[in-house]
Design a protein around this motif. Structure first.
Motif, mmCIF file in Angstrom:
data_model
loop_
_atom_site.group_PDB
_atom_site.id
_atom_site.type_symbol
_atom_site.label_atom_id
_atom_site.label_comp_id
_atom_site.label_asym_id
_atom_site.label_seq_id
_atom_site.Cartn_x
_atom_site.Cartn_y
_atom_site.Cartn_z
ATOM 1 N N LEU A 147 0.745 -1.167 -0.062
ATOM 2 C CA LEU A 147 -0.064 -0.058 -0.082
ATOM 3 C C LEU A 147 0.688 1.391 0.070
ATOM 4 N N LEU A 148 1.994 1.147 0.805
ATOM 5 C CA LEU A 148 2.940 2.495 0.928
ATOM 6 C C LEU A 148 3.657 2.798 -0.361
ATOM 7 N N ALA A 149 3.900 1.675 -1.090
ATOM 8 C CA ALA A 149 4.789 1.669 -2.121
ATOM 9 C C ALA A 149 4.070 2.616 -3.173
ATOM 10 N N GLY A 150 2.936 2.903 -3.314
ATOM 11 C CA GLY A 150 2.071 3.596 -4.392
ATOM 12 C C GLY A 150 2.070 4.983 -4.006
ATOM 13 N N LEU A 172 -2.757 7.569 5.733
ATOM 14 C CA LEU A 172 -2.388 8.811 6.401
ATOM 15 C C LEU A 172 -1.099 9.222 5.530
ATOM 16 N N PHE A 173 -0.560 8.757 4.568
ATOM 17 C CA PHE A 173 0.356 9.086 3.889
ATOM 18 C C PHE A 173 -0.109 9.277 2.338
ATOM 19 N N ALA A 211 6.222 -4.055 -1.047
ATOM 20 C CA ALA A 211 6.677 -3.017 -1.657
ATOM 21 C C ALA A 211 7.437 -3.483 -3.283
ATOM 22 N N ARG A 212 8.020 -4.507 -3.263
ATOM 23 C CA ARG A 212 8.828 -4.792 -4.498
ATOM 24 C C ARG A 212 7.619 -5.589 -5.349
ATOM 25 N N LEU A 213 6.727 -6.094 -4.883
ATOM 26 C CA LEU A 213 5.683 -6.641 -5.784
ATOM 27 C C LEU A 213 4.577 -5.821 -6.024
ATOM 28 N N SER A 214 4.617 -4.593 -5.387
ATOM 29 C CA SER A 214 3.296 -3.752 -5.552
ATOM 30 C C SER A 214 2.773 -3.427 -7.055
ATOM 31 N N GLY A 215 3.806 -3.573 -7.876
ATOM 32 C CA GLY A 215 3.165 -3.280 -9.254
ATOM 33 C C GLY A 215 2.644 -4.589 -10.008
ATOM 34 N N ASP A 216 2.520 -5.641 -9.183
ATOM 35 C CA ASP A 216 2.059 -7.017 -9.573
ATOM 36 C C ASP A 216 0.518 -7.169 -9.023
ATOM 37 N N VAL A 252 9.606 -2.889 -8.327
ATOM 38 C CA VAL A 252 9.253 -1.726 -7.380
ATOM 39 C C VAL A 252 10.436 -1.496 -6.436
ATOM 40 N N GLU A 253 11.248 -0.495 -6.528
ATOM 41 C CA GLU A 253 12.369 -0.067 -5.706
ATOM 42 C C GLU A 253 12.091 -0.125 -4.133
ATOM 43 N N SER A 254 12.775 -0.367 -3.279
ATOM 44 C CA SER A 254 12.623 -0.363 -1.865
ATOM 45 C C SER A 254 14.186 -0.246 -1.232
ATOM 46 N N LEU A 255 14.119 0.109 0.013
ATOM 47 C CA LEU A 255 15.477 0.225 0.644
ATOM 48 C C LEU A 255 15.594 -0.376 2.015
ATOM 49 N N GLY A 256 16.659 -1.154 2.072
ATOM 50 C CA GLY A 256 16.799 -1.554 3.387
ATOM 51 C C GLY A 256 18.006 -1.307 4.053
ATOM 52 N N VAL A 257 18.085 -0.822 5.344
ATOM 53 C CA VAL A 257 19.244 -0.510 5.888
ATOM 54 C C VAL A 257 19.531 -1.216 7.244
#
Length: 302
Positions: free
Chosen positions: A116-119, A301-302, A139-144, A184-189
């Motif tokens: 949901l947030l990746a959009g 909320l975002f 997030a990675r699969l949010s376009g699928d 879809v790109e996302s970040l891990g730290v």
């Protein structure tokens, strides 16, 4: 208990620097100038032989001034690369428990939240297993299609945790990535400070640090759109109040949204919300903190 003290290292010229870095015998490149991928860290079939594991072992066993210099330069390079990667992006963070297992409802919820947030923004997590892994997966699969995420979750459930076997845990993730690579790109730290917890393979970009204090500060700093806090334990509580401290003293324009998911959890089981609410009262951050019951509410909320 082993206490690591920071030392000052004086280097006279580039030749001596080269010699010092060579003496450190680091498995990573101290002059690294790009973020990692899962393929970089998991560069062998066996986790025990991988770059990720070798770097963890080296960081625990090698405490010379040369090694500390190599780690400091490495983290500085990763920091610069991360700054370039986030430029122009709106980042939303998700924090939550590392112990959440694949197949559990909490894992599915975190994956749905990432989707949901990746959009709305680029998703960032602490890069570890559990809720963090699920969020990066979603997030990675949010376009699928929705069915793709459901199938991926079902496959991953065959290896619920990285314990007792990181190799089995990784094999399930590799199977999912080969079938559903996502775009879809996302970040891990993540951090080698907690190297016994392997970084999840679903973040497309991984900023892995040796120094956890630096990593924690950077993770909170990059999440300009705000952070969602899923149920967690000591680490998540620390992150809530570290973020609260930043927001407490920030200029009004720089206060970032904080959303705690799980009304009963954060008011009864680990009652962080009443303290956060009291802390925020009368401050610019008061209107930017939220307590909700579901990930669907959090995403709106975002």
């Amino acid at each position: 208990m082993r206490i690591h003290r920071q030392r000052f290292v004086v280097v006279h010229g580039p030749d001596e620097l080269d010699d010092r870095l060579a003496a450190a015998d680091a498995p990573v490149d101290p002059r690294r100038d790009s973020l990692y991928t899962a393929a970089d860290l998991y560069d062998t079939a066996s986790y025990a032989d991988s770059l990720d594991h070798r770097a963890y072992v080296w960081s625990r066993e090698t405490q010379t001034s040369d090694a500390m210099l190599a780690r400091a330069l490495h983290d500085e390079g990763v920091d610069d690369a991360l700054g370039a990667w986030i430029k122009g992006r709106s980042m939303v963070g998700v924090m939550g428990g590392h112990a959440v297992e694949r197949g559990q409802p909490a894992y599915t919820d975190a994956a749905r939240l990432g989707r949901l947030l990746a959009g709305r923004a680029t998703v960032a997590t602490g890069g570890g297993p559990g809720a963090m892994e699920a969020t990066n997966l979603g997030a990675r699969l949010s376009g699928d299609p929705d069915e793709t995420l459901e199938e991926a979750l079902a496959r991953l459930a065959a290896a619920p945790s990285f314990r007792p076997s990181i190799d089995a845990w990784l094999a399930a993730a590799r199977d999912v990535l080969s079938s559903y690579p996502g775009a879809v790109e996302s970040l891990g730290v993540p951090t080698w400070h907690y190297g016994h917890e392997p970084p999840n393979p679903f973040a497309t970009a991984i900023a892995k640090y040796f120094r956890n204090a630096l990593r924690e500060a950077i993770l909170l700093l990059v999440c300009d759109a705000g952070i969602v806090f899923l149920p967690g334990a000591g680490g998540t509580v620390q992150e809530i109040f570290q973020d609260a401290c930043e927001n407490y003293y920030a200029d009004e324009a720089d206060v970032a949204r904080m959303v705690l998911v799980g009304r009963r959890y954060w008011t009864e089981q680990l009652p962080a919300w009443p303290l956060l609410e009291s802390l925020a009262r009368g401050r610019p951050m008061e209107s930017r903190i939220h307590l909700v019951d579901t990930v669907d509410e959090a995403a709106t909320l975002f």
